[in-house]
Design an enzyme around this catalytic site. Structure first.
Site, mmCIF file in Angstrom:
data_model
loop_
_atom_site.group_PDB
_atom_site.id
_atom_site.type_symbol
_atom_site.label_atom_id
_atom_site.label_comp_id
_atom_site.label_asym_id
_atom_site.label_seq_id
_atom_site.Cartn_x
_atom_site.Cartn_y
_atom_site.Cartn_z
ATOM 1 N N LYS A 165 48.715 26.949 44.464
ATOM 2 C CA LYS A 165 48.031 25.730 44.227
ATOM 3 C C LYS A 165 47.937 25.277 42.828
ATOM 4 C CE LYS A 165 45.636 22.175 44.993
ATOM 5 N NZ LYS A 165 45.406 20.576 45.992
ATOM 6 N N LYS A 216 44.135 35.233 33.239
ATOM 7 C CA LYS A 216 43.553 33.847 32.855
ATOM 8 C C LYS A 216 43.858 33.436 31.968
ATOM 9 C CE LYS A 216 41.486 32.448 37.661
ATOM 10 N NZ LYS A 216 40.043 32.843 38.307
ATOM 11 N N LYS A 242 53.868 33.588 44.765
ATOM 12 C CA LYS A 242 52.823 33.743 46.280
ATOM 13 C C LYS A 242 52.442 31.870 46.098
ATOM 14 C CE LYS A 242 48.143 34.321 44.460
ATOM 15 N NZ LYS A 242 46.350 35.122 44.673
#
Length: 388
Positions: free
Chosen positions: A254, A169, A251
């Site tokens: 969102k 991240k 995967k």
């Protein structure tokens, strides 16, 4: 060595540790409680030795799981987690909309408020029953942040720095917020505050559950036995193998900037058809299931299977007379049929925000009853309780 190889090596080593015989573990229980098939109700094994604290008494079985308020759920969320929550929910299940976690990255305040209600509506529309379980908003229970501070005083910077999600991240960030670095401690507090014994997670969260186990052990050794040892519950791969419609190597997520990569629970029927038509396939026209050689087509078959309950062999047999372009329309029809009642229920719930707020308030009050008792024990153990 590439980042992908490092990631695979990390997961491999983690799983090796998780699946060691219980005799190799100091606590006598394996980290990974069990894997479950996605189409079967969760049935925990009675031989799980999750009691590490609570004065050596067997801790009551309690499930905790959280989800960030990213707005509306997509099918990857549903089949990978929420469906299992619905199947296993009871009075000892807590499901939290973890809004404190969401602000580790920039958020628009107005959008965050709306997304909390959208997530609540999504979960209820999928079958979460607030009378059977505890559904609540994390920030309504201040003990999450209070316990997180105590636990942060028991962990180290190197321990947090090794967690892979922080590296992922923060890779493209110049100014990294402290919250992003220490949010795994808050995640541990979420779990331990309710003395959860079972935590449903994806494989990308396994090391975070290890941190919760570590902090429970450190706290208990230092201050006395209060926290049980939480076990990760990882569902069978059939529950979590739904991939991006645009890239079967990733995967469904969102955070993917391509909206056509995922199908959201509230997508209109025409939008679902368009997303399925734009889904990646390959140069072979036949409908066959081979995840290794034909991952994109196999991903559509998995989506079809999850929405209908049909197995891959039957799907391929029933669609052997059409090509993949035509098959995409078959998948879209199955998805729309599956989503119709969820979509309808979601839209009805969203019309009454006060009802959604009342459910979160009720759940928050029930969660707070548990949290306050745990926090009282923690304060007394740490020495934060002073009385005359």
């Amino acid at each position: 060595m590439s980042g992908l190889c490092l990631s695979r090596l990390c997961v491999s080593r983690t799983l090796h540790c998780l699946l060691r015989p219980a005799a190799e573990s100091k606590s006598g229980s394996s980290f990974l409680d069990r894997k479950f098939f996605s189409n079967s109700p969760l049935a925990f094994s009675d031989n799980n030795n999750s009691q590490e604290g609570t004065n050596s008494k067997k801790a009551p079985r309690r499930i905790f799981s959280g989800i960030q308020p990213t707005g509306v759920l997509h099918l990857g969320n549903y089949f990978g987690a929420v469906r299992q929550w619905v199947q296993t929910q009871n009075e000892n299940s807590l499901f939290s909309i973890v809004d404190l976690h969401s602000i580790t990255l920039p958020q628009d305040p107005k959008a965050l408020k709306e997304n909390i209600l959208k997530m609540a509506a999504s979960l209820l529309a999928c079958g979460i029953d607030h009378e059977k379980c505890i559904l609540f908003q994390q920030s309504k229970v201040p003990q999450h942040a209070e316990l997180s501070w105590v636990l942060s005083c028991l962990t180290t910077l190197p321990r947090l720095g090794h967690l892979p999600q922080f590296k992922e991240k923060s890779a493209k960030m110049t100014d990294i917020p402290l919250g992003l670095y220490i949010y795994p401690v808050l995640q541990s507090a979420d779990i331990l505050l309710y003395k959860a014994t079972h935590v449903p997670v994806g494989e990308d969260q396994l090391q975070h559950i290890q941190l919760a186990q570590h902090l429970a052990r450190v706290f208990n050794n230092k201050y006395g036995p209060i926290f049980p040892r939480p076990s990760a519950v990882v569902y069978d791969e059939s529950a979590s193998r739904l991939k991006s419609l645009r890239n079967p190597d990733k995967k469904m997520s969102k955070s993917d900037p391509d909206a056509k990569s995922r199908i959201e629970l509230t997508d209109d029927p025409d939008v679902v058809v368009e997303k399925c038509k734009k889904a990646m396939t390959d140069f072979t026209s036949a409908v066959t299931y081979d995840p290794a050689i034909r991952p994109a087509v196999s991903n559509l078959i998995i989506l079809h299977s999850l929405c209908t309950g049909l197995d891959a062999d039957r799907i391929c047999h029933e669609n052997q007379h059409i090509d993949t372009a035509q098959y995409k329309l078959v998948v879209a029809e199955a998805v729309n049929e599956f989503l119709r009642p969820i979509r309808h229920r979601y839209m009805e719930l969203l019309k009454d925000p006060n009802y959604l707020i009342s459910i979160l308030d009720q759940g928050g009050a029930r969660a707070a009853d548990i949290a306050q008792e745990t926090w009282r024990e923690v304060k007394s153990a740490v020495g934060l309780t002073v009385s005359s």
